[in-house]
Scaffold this active site. Structure first.
Site, PDB file in Angstrom:
ATOM      1  NE  ARG A  35      -1.457   0.961   3.804  1.00 35.97           N
ATOM      2  CZ  ARG A  35      -1.762   0.874   5.083  1.00 35.97           C
ATOM      3  NH1 ARG A  35      -2.994   1.078   5.490  1.00 35.97           N
ATOM      4  NH2 ARG A  35      -0.850   0.572   5.981  1.00 35.97           N
ATOM      5  CE1 TYR A 154      -5.980  -9.080  12.071  1.00 30.05           C
ATOM      6  CE2 TYR A 154      -6.032 -10.707  13.832  1.00 30.05           C
ATOM      7  CZ  TYR A 154      -5.450 -10.203  12.674  1.00 30.05           C
ATOM      8  OH  TYR A 154      -4.348 -10.827  12.134  1.00 30.05           O
TER       9      TYR A 154
HETATM   10  P1  NDP Z   1       2.518  -6.323   8.893  1.00 26.34           P
HETATM   11  O1  NDP Z   1       1.808  -5.250   9.627  1.00 26.34           O
HETATM   12  O2  NDP Z   1       3.935  -6.603   9.204  1.00 26.34           O
HETATM   13  O3  NDP Z   1       2.416  -6.044   7.299  1.00 26.34           O
HETATM   14  C1  NDP Z   1       1.156  -5.785   6.737  1.00 26.34           C
HETATM   15  C2  NDP Z   1       1.261  -5.741   5.226  1.00 26.34           C
HETATM   16  O4  NDP Z   1      -0.052  -5.504   4.709  1.00 26.34           O
HETATM   17  C3  NDP Z   1       2.159  -4.639   4.721  1.00 26.34           C
HETATM   18  O5  NDP Z   1       2.840  -5.087   3.578  1.00 26.34           O
HETATM   19  C4  NDP Z   1       1.174  -3.530   4.356  1.00 26.34           C
HETATM   20  O6  NDP Z   1       1.623  -2.696   3.294  1.00 26.34           O
HETATM   21  C5  NDP Z   1      -0.029  -4.350   3.876  1.00 26.34           C
HETATM   22  N1  NDP Z   1      -1.266  -3.588   4.023  1.00 26.34           N
HETATM   23  C6  NDP Z   1      -1.829  -3.141   5.174  1.00 26.34           C
HETATM   24  N2  NDP Z   1      -2.958  -2.464   4.909  1.00 26.34           N
HETATM   25  C7  NDP Z   1      -3.123  -2.481   3.560  1.00 26.34           C
HETATM   26  C8  NDP Z   1      -4.076  -1.942   2.668  1.00 26.34           C
HETATM   27  N3  NDP Z   1      -5.124  -1.238   3.099  1.00 26.34           N
HETATM   28  N4  NDP Z   1      -3.913  -2.140   1.356  1.00 26.34           N
HETATM   29  C9  NDP Z   1      -2.871  -2.836   0.902  1.00 26.34           C
HETATM   30  N5  NDP Z   1      -1.915  -3.374   1.678  1.00 26.34           N
HETATM   31  C10 NDP Z   1      -2.037  -3.194   2.993  1.00 26.34           C
HETATM   32  O7  NDP Z   1       1.598  -7.635   9.073  1.00 26.34           O
HETATM   33  P2  NDP Z   1       2.010  -9.164   9.254  1.00 26.34           P
HETATM   34  O8  NDP Z   1       3.078  -9.525   8.307  1.00 26.34           O
HETATM   35  O9  NDP Z   1       2.175  -9.425  10.683  1.00 26.34           O
HETATM   36  O10 NDP Z   1       0.629  -9.876   8.827  1.00 26.34           O
HETATM   37  C11 NDP Z   1       0.373 -10.349   7.522  1.00 26.34           C
HETATM   38  C12 NDP Z   1      -0.983 -11.039   7.520  1.00 26.34           C
HETATM   39  O11 NDP Z   1      -0.987 -12.112   8.458  1.00 26.34           O
HETATM   40  C13 NDP Z   1      -2.132 -10.115   7.919  1.00 26.34           C
HETATM   41  O12 NDP Z   1      -3.277 -10.441   7.173  1.00 26.34           O
HETATM   42  C14 NDP Z   1      -2.349 -10.456   9.374  1.00 26.34           C
HETATM   43  O13 NDP Z   1      -3.652 -10.178   9.799  1.00 26.34           O
HETATM   44  C15 NDP Z   1      -2.051 -11.940   9.369  1.00 26.34           C
HETATM   45  N6  NDP Z   1      -1.686 -12.462  10.669  1.00 26.34           N
HETATM   46  C16 NDP Z   1      -0.582 -11.974  11.339  1.00 26.34           C
HETATM   47  C17 NDP Z   1      -0.244 -12.463  12.572  1.00 26.34           C
HETATM   48  C18 NDP Z   1       0.940 -11.995  13.347  1.00 26.34           C
HETATM   49  O14 NDP Z   1       1.092 -12.417  14.496  1.00 26.34           O
HETATM   50  N7  NDP Z   1       1.808 -11.159  12.809  1.00 26.34           N
HETATM   51  C19 NDP Z   1      -1.060 -13.509  13.217  1.00 26.34           C
HETATM   52  C20 NDP Z   1      -2.187 -13.943  12.435  1.00 26.34           C
HETATM   53  C21 NDP Z   1      -2.469 -13.433  11.213  1.00 26.34           C
HETATM   54  P3  NDP Z   1       2.456  -1.311   3.590  1.00 26.34           P
HETATM   55  O15 NDP Z   1       3.772  -1.728   4.185  1.00 26.34           O
HETATM   56  O16 NDP Z   1       2.605  -0.706   2.269  1.00 26.34           O
HETATM   57  O17 NDP Z   1       1.618  -0.553   4.561  1.00 26.34           O
END
Ligand code: NDP
Length: 242
Positions: A35, A154
């Site tokens: 994003r 969430y």
């Molecule tokens: P991070 O916060 O580290 O990264 C999130 C990513 O999603 C970034 O690349 C960000 O892009 C992108 N993103 C966020 N909002 C948008 C948007 N509106 N449009 C497009 N891209 C978006 O998250 P994690 O790596 O921790 O999590 C990845 C996935 O795994 C998520 O779906 C999360 O819910 C899920 N998850 C994570 C857990 C955890 O413990 N970490 C546990 C369970 C599930 P940008 O950098 O450009 O903002």
């Protein structure tokens, strides 16, 4: 034959970045998405180029239906259909329910659940038309399976993803397309950076957080030929949390 293209949303950080790396190492051509983190995506592109990756980057807000459809459709038209898509982009915005405001509910549902629809809608028909026996993987969460305190928004979004994945899996199964969800526990990324670590560890039988690479390994397996008969499933990666 050119490497199979796999869109990885949210590849600029955390789990998505680890998935993009792993898929590149496995010989796929990850289409990288973010994003706002375009600089990180550009750096990742340079890192993955020696592995033969094309370095295609897409930037859009997955909560914005029109922008998402436009970016994905343009990429498919110019560079070809995807073999796979990993719907990984997501956010959390936690608060106890009495102070969970409407905009926190809307933002999380629009990004995490509507975002799944917005990304998959322009991808699935071209995949079917091209007769690709493709792979769809979506990131749910332990929170969507058991419900977490302070995460009503969430948990709702991540449970919704499970329902959507299971229904879509049934619809596309006869085309040989698999659709699965991964439910991570607590993984070391920006999203979990501010959690009280001692308390969190004590809730995990393995007494440690997971690594993004431990989720990426499962994604790579689900994309592989060996996983062709696995569909409509939710697979946990959570150190034994439940
Ligand atoms: P991070 O916060 O580290 O990264 C999130 C990513 O999603 C970034 O690349 C960000 O892009 C992108 N993103 C966020 N909002 C948008 C948007 N509106 N449009 C497009 N891209 C978006 O998250 P994690 O790596 O921790 O999590 C990845 C996935 O795994 C998520 O779906 C999360 O819910 C899920 N998850 C994570 C857990 C955890 O413990 N970490 C546990 C369970 C599930 P940008 O950098 O450009 O903002």
């Amino acid at each position: 034959m050119s490497p199979k293209r796999v869109l990885v949303t949210g590849a600029s950080r955390g789990i998505g970045q680890a998935i993009a790396r792993k898929l590149a190492q496995c010989g796929y051509d990850p289409v990288l998405h973010c994003r706002s983190g375009i600089d990180r995506l550009t750096a990742l592109t340079a890192e993955l180029a020696p592995l033969g990756c094309s370095g295609t980057c897409l930037q859009f807000d997955c909560a914005d239906r029109e922008a998402t459809a436009a970016a994905i459709t343009e990429d498919i038209e110019h560079n070809g259909c995807y073999y796979g898509v990993v719907c990984n982009a997501g956010i959390a915005d936690d608060a106890p329910f009495p102070i969970l405001e409407g905009d926190m509910w809307d933002r999380v549902l629009r990004t995490d659940l509507d975002g799944l629809y917005n990304v998959l809608k322009p991808i699935v028909m071209p995949m079917i038309s091209a007769r690709i026996r493709g792979r769809i993987v979506a990131l749910s969460s332990v929170s969507g399976l058991v419900g977490n305190r302070g995460q009503v928004n969430y948990s709702a979004a991540k449970a919704g993803i499970i329902g959507a994945v299971k229904a879509l899996a049934v619809e596309v199964a006869k085309r040989g397309i698999t659709v699965n969800a991964i439910a991570p526990g607590i993984i070391e990324t920006d999203m979990t950076a501010e959690l009280p670590l001692e308390e969190v560890r004590s809730a995990i039988p393995m007494r440690r957080l997971g690594k993004p690479e431990e989720v990426a390994g499962l994604v790579a397996f689900l994309l592989s030929e060996e996983a062709a008969y696995i569909t409509r499933q939710v697979i946990s990666v959570n150190g034994g949390m439940f």
